[in-house]
Design a protein around this motif. Structure first.
Motif, PDB file in Angstrom:
ATOM      1  N   GLN A   1      20.762   1.579   9.233  1.00 55.30           N
ATOM      2  CA  GLN A   1      20.152   0.270   9.043  1.00 55.30           C
ATOM      3  C   GLN A   1      20.918  -0.792   9.810  1.00 55.30           C
ATOM      4  OE1 GLN A   1      20.176  -0.836   4.905  1.00 55.30           O
ATOM      5  NE2 GLN A   1      22.220  -0.031   4.548  1.00 55.30           N
ATOM      6  N   SER A   2      20.207  -1.849  10.167  1.00 53.29           N
ATOM      7  CA  SER A   2      20.798  -2.888  11.008  1.00 53.29           C
ATOM      8  C   SER A   2      21.660  -3.865  10.226  1.00 53.29           C
ATOM      9  CB  SER A   2      19.685  -3.666  11.735  1.00 53.29           C
ATOM     10  OG  SER A   2      18.825  -4.306  10.801  1.00 53.29           O
TER      11      SER A   2
ATOM     12  N   SER B   1      17.597  -7.978  -1.725  1.00 54.03           N
ATOM     13  CA  SER B   1      17.751  -7.884  -0.279  1.00 54.03           C
ATOM     14  C   SER B   1      17.654  -9.265   0.358  1.00 54.03           C
ATOM     15  CB  SER B   1      16.670  -6.966   0.310  1.00 54.03           C
ATOM     16  OG  SER B   1      16.797  -5.657  -0.189  1.00 54.03           O
ATOM     17  N   VAL B   2      18.544  -9.534   1.301  1.00 57.17           N
ATOM     18  CA  VAL B   2      18.514 -10.806   2.015  1.00 57.17           C
ATOM     19  C   VAL B   2      17.311 -10.805   2.956  1.00 57.17           C
ATOM     20  CG1 VAL B   2      19.760 -12.295   3.629  1.00 57.17           C
ATOM     21  CG2 VAL B   2      21.000 -11.066   1.838  1.00 57.17           C
ATOM     22  N   ARG B   3      16.545 -11.881   2.925  1.00 57.95           N
ATOM     23  CA  ARG B   3      15.325 -11.958   3.732  1.00 57.95           C
ATOM     24  C   ARG B   3      15.664 -12.134   5.218  1.00 57.95           C
ATOM     25  NH1 ARG B   3      14.820 -10.806  -1.181  1.00 57.95           N
ATOM     26  NH2 ARG B   3      13.206 -11.760  -2.481  1.00 57.95           N
ATOM     27  N   GLY B   4      14.705 -11.747   6.056  1.00 57.35           N
ATOM     28  CA  GLY B   4      14.888 -11.920   7.490  1.00 57.35           C
ATOM     29  C   GLY B   4      14.667 -10.632   8.259  1.00 57.35           C
ATOM     30  N   PRO B   5      14.993 -10.638   9.562  1.00 59.11           N
ATOM     31  CA  PRO B   5      14.788  -9.454  10.399  1.00 59.11           C
ATOM     32  C   PRO B   5      15.664  -8.286   9.936  1.00 59.11           C
ATOM     33  CG  PRO B   5      15.113 -11.413  11.742  1.00 59.11           C
ATOM     34  CD  PRO B   5      15.470 -11.793  10.350  1.00 59.11           C
ATOM     35  N   TYR B   6      15.129  -7.094  10.062  1.00 54.25           N
ATOM     36  CA  TYR B   6      15.831  -5.897   9.601  1.00 54.25           C
ATOM     37  C   TYR B   6      15.219  -4.685  10.283  1.00 54.25           C
ATOM     38  CZ  TYR B   6      17.311  -2.172   6.400  1.00 54.25           C
ATOM     39  OH  TYR B   6      17.837  -1.030   5.864  1.00 54.25           O
ATOM     40  N   SER B   7      16.052  -3.692  10.579  1.00 57.84           N
ATOM     41  CA  SER B   7      15.561  -2.496  11.273  1.00 57.84           C
ATOM     42  C   SER B   7      16.106  -1.243  10.607  1.00 57.84           C
ATOM     43  CB  SER B   7      15.975  -2.504  12.745  1.00 57.84           C
ATOM     44  OG  SER B   7      15.403  -3.591  13.428  1.00 57.84           O
ATOM     45  N   LEU B   8      15.257  -0.217  10.548  1.00 56.86           N
ATOM     46  CA  LEU B   8      15.653   1.124  10.146  1.00 56.86           C
ATOM     47  C   LEU B   8      15.464   2.043  11.342  1.00 56.86           C
ATOM     48  CD1 LEU B   8      14.195   1.661   6.545  1.00 56.86           C
ATOM     49  CD2 LEU B   8      16.602   1.809   7.226  1.00 56.86           C
ATOM     50  N   THR B   9      16.504   2.816  11.678  1.00 56.80           N
ATOM     51  CA  THR B   9      16.432   3.723  12.818  1.00 56.80           C
ATOM     52  C   THR B   9      16.704   5.135  12.339  1.00 56.80           C
ATOM     53  OG1 THR B   9      17.276   1.952  14.243  1.00 56.80           O
ATOM     54  CG2 THR B   9      17.249   4.173  15.152  1.00 56.80           C
ATOM     55  N   LEU B  10      15.918   6.060  12.846  1.00 55.24           N
ATOM     56  CA  LEU B  10      16.032   7.456  12.444  1.00 55.24           C
ATOM     57  C   LEU B  10      16.546   8.278  13.624  1.00 55.24           C
ATOM     58  CD1 LEU B  10      15.528   9.592  10.263  1.00 55.24           C
ATOM     59  CD2 LEU B  10      13.189   9.822  11.141  1.00 55.24           C
TER      60      LEU B  10
ATOM     61  N   GLN C   1       6.942  -4.498  18.339  1.00 55.81           N
ATOM     62  CA  GLN C   1       6.118  -4.629  17.139  1.00 55.81           C
ATOM     63  C   GLN C   1       7.005  -4.792  15.910  1.00 55.81           C
ATOM     64  OE1 GLN C   1       3.769  -1.154  16.314  1.00 55.81           O
ATOM     65  NE2 GLN C   1       2.214  -2.297  15.219  1.00 55.81           N
ATOM     66  N   VAL C   2       6.701  -5.798  15.088  1.00 55.19           N
ATOM     67  CA  VAL C   2       7.481  -6.102  13.892  1.00 55.19           C
ATOM     68  C   VAL C   2       6.540  -6.124  12.691  1.00 55.19           C
ATOM     69  CG1 VAL C   2       9.004  -7.768  12.764  1.00 55.19           C
ATOM     70  CG2 VAL C   2       9.133  -7.452  15.232  1.00 55.19           C
ATOM     71  N   PHE C   3       6.948  -5.480  11.595  1.00 49.79           N
ATOM     72  CA  PHE C   3       6.134  -5.391  10.389  1.00 49.79           C
ATOM     73  C   PHE C   3       6.677  -6.336   9.317  1.00 49.79           C
ATOM     74  CE2 PHE C   3       6.309  -1.003  12.197  1.00 49.79           C
ATOM     75  CZ  PHE C   3       5.025  -0.987  12.731  1.00 49.79           C
ATOM     76  N   THR C   4       5.786  -7.056   8.656  1.00 51.22           N
ATOM     77  CA  THR C   4       6.172  -7.927   7.544  1.00 51.22           C
ATOM     78  C   THR C   4       6.092  -7.136   6.248  1.00 51.22           C
ATOM     79  OG1 THR C   4       5.359  -9.902   8.688  1.00 51.22           O
ATOM     80  CG2 THR C   4       5.661 -10.051   6.308  1.00 51.22           C
ATOM     81  N   VAL C   5       7.168  -7.147   5.479  1.00 49.28           N
ATOM     82  CA  VAL C   5       7.226  -6.422   4.217  1.00 49.28           C
ATOM     83  C   VAL C   5       7.749  -7.346   3.131  1.00 49.28           C
ATOM     84  CG1 VAL C   5       7.527  -4.159   5.305  1.00 49.28           C
ATOM     85  CG2 VAL C   5       9.533  -5.541   4.771  1.00 49.28           C
ATOM     86  N   HIS C   6       7.536  -6.949   1.884  1.00 52.97           N
ATOM     87  CA  HIS C   6       7.978  -7.711   0.723  1.00 52.97           C
ATOM     88  C   HIS C   6       8.815  -6.815  -0.179  1.00 52.97           C
ATOM     89  CE1 HIS C   6       5.165 -10.999   1.679  1.00 52.97           C
ATOM     90  NE2 HIS C   6       4.307 -10.041   1.969  1.00 52.97           N
ATOM     91  N   PRO C   7       9.785  -7.391  -0.879  1.00 52.58           N
ATOM     92  CA  PRO C   7      10.561  -6.599  -1.844  1.00 52.58           C
ATOM     93  C   PRO C   7       9.679  -6.094  -2.989  1.00 52.58           C
ATOM     94  CG  PRO C   7      11.681  -8.654  -1.295  1.00 52.58           C
ATOM     95  CD  PRO C   7      10.303  -8.758  -0.734  1.00 52.58           C
ATOM     96  N   SER C   8      10.193  -5.100  -3.695  1.00 53.80           N
ATOM     97  CA  SER C   8       9.536  -4.517  -4.876  1.00 53.80           C
ATOM     98  C   SER C   8       8.144  -3.972  -4.553  1.00 53.80           C
ATOM     99  CB  SER C   8       9.444  -5.548  -6.011  1.00 53.80           C
ATOM    100  OG  SER C   8      10.728  -5.990  -6.385  1.00 53.80           O
TER     101      SER C   8
ATOM    102  N   VAL D   1      10.373  -7.680   9.141  1.00 45.31           N
ATOM    103  CA  VAL D   1      10.793  -8.985   8.661  1.00 45.31           C
ATOM    104  C   VAL D   1      10.584  -8.957   7.163  1.00 45.31           C
ATOM    105  CG1 VAL D   1      10.309 -11.450   8.566  1.00 45.31           C
ATOM    106  CG2 VAL D   1      10.337 -10.278  10.773  1.00 45.31           C
ATOM    107  N   ILE D   2      11.658  -9.042   6.409  1.00 43.11           N
ATOM    108  CA  ILE D   2      11.559  -9.036   4.949  1.00 43.11           C
ATOM    109  C   ILE D   2      11.219 -10.453   4.512  1.00 43.11           C
ATOM    110  CG2 ILE D   2      12.747  -8.553   2.787  1.00 43.11           C
ATOM    111  CD1 ILE D   2      14.491  -6.581   4.298  1.00 43.11           C
ATOM    112  N   ALA D   3      10.006 -10.629   4.017  1.00 43.59           N
ATOM    113  CA  ALA D   3       9.500 -11.942   3.635  1.00 43.59           C
ATOM    114  C   ALA D   3       9.629 -12.150   2.141  1.00 43.59           C
ATOM    115  CB  ALA D   3       8.053 -12.095   4.086  1.00 43.59           C
ATOM    116  N   GLU D   4       9.465 -13.377   1.732  1.00 44.06           N
ATOM    117  CA  GLU D   4       9.554 -13.715   0.319  1.00 44.06           C
ATOM    118  C   GLU D   4       8.327 -13.187  -0.414  1.00 44.06           C
ATOM    119  OE1 GLU D   4      11.359 -14.453  -2.790  1.00 44.06           O
ATOM    120  OE2 GLU D   4      12.327 -15.249  -1.000  1.00 44.06           O
TER     121      GLU D   4
END
Length: 290
Positions: A235-236, A260-269, A210-217, A287-290
């Motif tokens: 972080q990845s 932040s550079v757009r694209g796939p990204y992961s946070l692991t705890l 499962q991948v979540f789409t997010v936006h900056p700010s 996925v950090i989208a525009e």
């Protein structure tokens, strides 16, 4: 004795008959296996060229806006009354080029969008949208949508406009209907959890790809499985910057920066437990989208 001979002959005849049938079937099977495959007499024909475009699904997805911005004279009387209630009577003339030129990142603009009709949703909606200014261009203002949003998705017979919290927009200067500064809400804390508004979404740890789409700010919350004093985030990628706004119980508020550079990204705890060692707690794939 004659009876025994008769039984013997009958039995032998049955065996011979069964053997003949089995041999015939085996011979047919061998013939099918050794028979050559059919060979076409000519090469396969190529598809005839066509001028028709390939068939695609023209319906917009959830993350695609399907609307257009409006000028002051296109806004419905109900929304004009809302503007009159929010601002002084001279709000239509408060967004001159001089005012727009002085807009700074972090300030806000207000504009109206109207959703576009589709085959299944034929009633358009108009809504006042607030966006935080990112930059001011020669002919448009670049911003990012902030809450609240009421009519982003299709509902009933009404078409949604497709702009969600975090969506990036380019609003023509002539369609900016009001400009304002985002003051601090006295009911919000000055810092920490909740200080930067309500989260756009709450994410549980990713499951099965499962991948979540997010936006900056844009403020988001991560729902933690549990909390200890020894939790550690990894972080990845290092080219993604985010701020940890604050925590409340099992909720962890974060916000990615525009740099932040757009694209796939992961946070692991992880939990750095002194007795058990490093324990995996959860992972959030974005996925950090525009």
């Amino acid at each position: 004795m004659n009876v025994l001979k008769m039984i013997g002959w009958v039995t032998m005849g049955g065996l011979l008959l069964a053997g003949s049938i089995g041999g015939a079937l085996w011979w047919q099977f061998r013939q099918r296996r050794t028979a050559p495959s059919p060979v076409p007499s000519n090469p396969p024909r190529k598809a005839e060229p066509t001028d028709e475009p390939p068939t695609t699904d023209a319906r917009p997805t959830k993350n695609q806006p399907h609307c257009h911005t409006l000028r002051r004279d296109e806004v419905s009387p109900e929304l004009v009354a809302d503007f009159d209630a929010m601002f002084s009577a001279d709000w239509p003339t408060s967004t001159t080029d001089e005012v727009i030129d002085k807009l700074q990142p972090g300030e806000a603009i207000l504009f109206v969008v109207e959703s576009e009709q589709t085959e299944d949703f034929d009633l358009p909606r108009q809504e006042i949208i607030t966006a935080k200014v990112l930059s001011v261009g020669r002919s448009e203002v670049h911003g990012r949508v902030i809450a609240p949003i009421a009519h982003a998705d299709h509902h009933g017979n009404h078409a949604g406009h497709g702009l969600h919290v975090g969506s990036r927009v380019e609003v023509p200067r002539s369609h900016v209907l009001a400009a304002a500064r985002l003051g601090h809400d006295p009911e919000r804390p000055a810092s920490g959890y909740g200080s930067q508004g309500e989260p756009a979404r709450v994410f549980e740890p990713s499951k099965r790809g499962q991948v979540f789409t997010v936006h900056p700010s844009t403020v988001y919350e991560l729902d933690l499985p549990y909390r200890t004093e020894t939790l550690k985030w990894t972080q990845s990628r290092d080219d993604v910057k985010y701020s940890q706004i604050g925590d409340h119980r099992l909720r962890h508020q974060i916000k990615f920066t525009e740099a932040s550079v757009r694209g796939p990204y992961s946070l692991t705890l992880f939990d750095e437990d002194q007795r058990e060692g490093t324990v995996f707690v959860g992972r959030w794939d974005f996925v950090i989208a525009e």
